[in-house]
Design an enzyme around this catalytic site. Structure first.
Site, PDB file in Angstrom:
ATOM      1  CE  LYS A 170      -1.622   2.887   2.724  1.00  0.00           C
ATOM      2  NZ  LYS A 170      -1.751   3.985   1.827  1.00  0.00           N
ATOM      3  CD  GLU A 247      13.464   2.275  10.094  1.00  0.00           C
ATOM      4  OE1 GLU A 247      13.699   3.379  10.632  1.00  0.00           O
ATOM      5  OE2 GLU A 247      14.077   1.277  10.516  1.00  0.00           O
ATOM      6  CB  CYS A 281      12.764  10.235   7.752  1.00  0.00           C
ATOM      7  SG  CYS A 281      13.960   9.030   6.739  1.00  0.00           S
ATOM      8  CD  GLU A 380       9.437  14.109  11.080  1.00  0.00           C
ATOM      9  OE1 GLU A 380       8.462  13.619  11.414  1.00  0.00           O
ATOM     10  OE2 GLU A 380      10.439  13.431  10.462  1.00  0.00           O
TER      11      GLU A 380
END
Ligand code: NAD
Length: 491
Positions: A170, A247, A281, A380
């Site tokens: 997906k 992750e 990231c 973040e």
């Protein structure tokens, strides 16, 4: 409308989503099928049924398929790179680079198919052999984010298939184009029906169906911390429990010491904070700079940032493309406001830019006078926004670098071997970079982090087998007749 690939067939869906070019919102890359829960369940059932045969398929067959995938991606890297940059907004060289990496990952795992090995060890008991082997896990659900539309799918799909698992993939809703093109290549390479399934669609629909299905044995997820946490909770409370690998986000520090080569430090910082529009990231969003070099570093950054060309991702000469979409742009602007309200000083960028075509163009932003407790230094942002925090000396810089809930990548710029080695040993991160950007890694070695950045075994390289296989320990009595333990309690 492009279709989903389920049980060996391309199937249309009742719903579709428009894939919009962030460099030019008038340009629609295509209309992509959005799967329903029923379609996701069909894909899962097909993968489940295909697992027994595929798990016993020859390593030669798996090698040949993965090699063919890698070869085709590499042969078409310009075209696929263009598609990727058009739908995601990273520059064309970055797009082609990512496609190349995806090909290298498939080629690496085609080789790993031929290098599967177990162990045969003596038992502590007489006349017994112990064999330790690895077996595939079953149906694996692969859920990926939008910022690496082909490399992240590649580093999940390639090991999943190499080690004999079947796949339900997906991709992120925002970037179905690269996922679709990659799937066509995988199918053309001869993967049997049901072994690989593509179900494009919403996380809350397709992703959730994968998490809920008892036929899915493992989930590998890359994305944000809040979604990852939810994925993990569902997997470990499921019956049967699912193996899970996450992750997630980062707030990666880059320390710049007084003795750093200023040019190297500025290039590392500009590259890892702003290239790929800061949407990595592993981006360095926290620059931690010691007193003696602080002012020179900030001035050099301001000068370097003036030379950055922010424009259409596909235009030659563009250094930084647009932000991926309106909602990510809103998030970036929100944090730029928050930084100012918190008392940080915006010394470069942060404003919206107009270009020839309507797109999400943002000038990379640099804040100074940032304390590590400010939200802009802790949360973040996932855009081209970086903060500079002063540190008295190396010791304080290391402390600040580690003072974060994240632990993906951590960097230092220094000419001192002593500090470089100390930092490598003491940085609380899965990856440490010395005189290199915090982003930008090799494809044949493990990738991942600590704390809230990662959960479960590492991805990539040989370490990928930890997640995509399960270990079996088999005992064989090779003497004559049935085994009878000689002494009580020895079994
Ligand atoms: P996201 O968490 O919003 O989505 C990731 C994926 O999860 C998407 O495919 C989404 O559709 C799906 N999803 C959403 N809700 C779900 C649900 N309830 N159940 C199952 N699946 C669901 O993340 P994003 O915005 O696509 O990506 C950006 C994030 O990814 C950033 O936080 C970034 O740091 C992270 N990221 C991490 C790495 C890494 O390796 N550590 C790499 C790239 C990106």
């Amino acid at each position: 409308m492009t279709k989903n690939y389920i049980a060996g067939e391309w199937l249309s869906a009742t719903e579709a989503s428009a894939n919009v070019n962030p460099s030019n919102t008038n340009d629609v890359v295509g209309e992509y099928a959005r799967a329903s829960v029923a379609e996701a369940e069909r894909a899962i059932a097909a993968a489940y049924d295909a697992f027994p045969a595929w798990s016993r398929s020859s390593i030669q067959q798996r090698h040949d398929i993965l090699k063919a995938v890698g070869d085709e991606i590499l042969a078409r890297k310009e075209e696929l790179g263009r598609l990727l940059s058009r739908e995601e907004g990273k520059t064309l060289p970055e797009g082609i680079g990512e496609v190349t990496r995806a090909a290298q990952i498939f080629l690496f795992f085609s080789g790993e198919c031929l290098r599967m090995a177990g162990e045969k060890v003596p038992s502590v008991r007489p006349l017994i052999d112990v064999e330790i082997t690895r077996e595939p896990v079953g149906v694996v659900g692969l859920i990926t984010p939008w910022n690496f539309p082909i490399a992240i799918p590649a580093w999940k799909i390639a090991p999943a298939l190499a080690y004999g698992n079947t796949v339900v993939f997906k991709p992120a809703d925002l970037v179905p184009g690269s996922a679709h093109a990659l799937s066509e290549i995988i199918i053309r390479a001869g993967v049997p029906a049901g072994v690989f399934n593509l179900v494009m669609g919403r996380g809350s629909v397709v992703g959730e169906a994968m998490l809920q299905s008892p036929k899915v044995s493992a989930i590998s997820f890359t994305g944000s911390v809040p979604t990852g946490r939810k994925v993990a909770q569902t997997c470990i409370t499921a019956d049967p429990m699912k193996k899970v690998q996450l992750e997630m986000g980062g707030k990666n520090p880059m320390v710049v010491l007084d003795d750093a080569d200023l040019k190297v430090a500025v290039e590392c910082a500009v590259n890892s904070a702003f290239f790929s529009t800061g949407q990595r990231c592993t981006a360095s969003s926290r620059l931690i700079v010691t007193e003696g070099i602080h002012d020179r570093f900030v001035a050099a950054m301001q000068e370097r940032m003036q030379g950055l060309v922010i424009d259409d991702a596909l235009k030659a000469g563009t250094h930084i493309g647009p932000v991926v979409d309106q909602s990510q742009l809103d998030q970036d602007l929100k944090y730029i406001r928050i930084g100012q309200e918190e008392g940080a000083k915006l010394v470069a960028g942060g404003e919206l830019l107009k270009r020839e075509t309507p797109g999400f163009y943002l000038a990379p932003a640099l804040f100074t006078e940032v304390s590590n407790q400010m939200r802009v230094a802790r949360e973040e942002i996932f855009g081209p926004v970086a903060t500079v925090t002063r540190a008295r000396d190396y010791d304080e810089a290391l402390e600040l670098a580690n003072d974060t809930p994240f632990g993906l990548s951590s960097g230092i710029c220094t000419t001192s071997l002593k500090y470089a080695n100390h930092f490598k040993r003491n940085a609380e991160a899965g990856m440490v970079m010395v005189n290199l950007p915090t982003a930008g890694v090799d494809y044949h070695v493990p990738f991942g982090g600590r704390k809230s950045s990662s959960y479960g075994p590492r991805e990539q390289g040989r370490y990928a087998q930890e997640f995509y296989t399960t270990v079996k320990t088999a005992y064989t009595f090779d003497g004559n007749g049935p085994y009878v333990p000689k002494t009580k309690g020895s079994e």
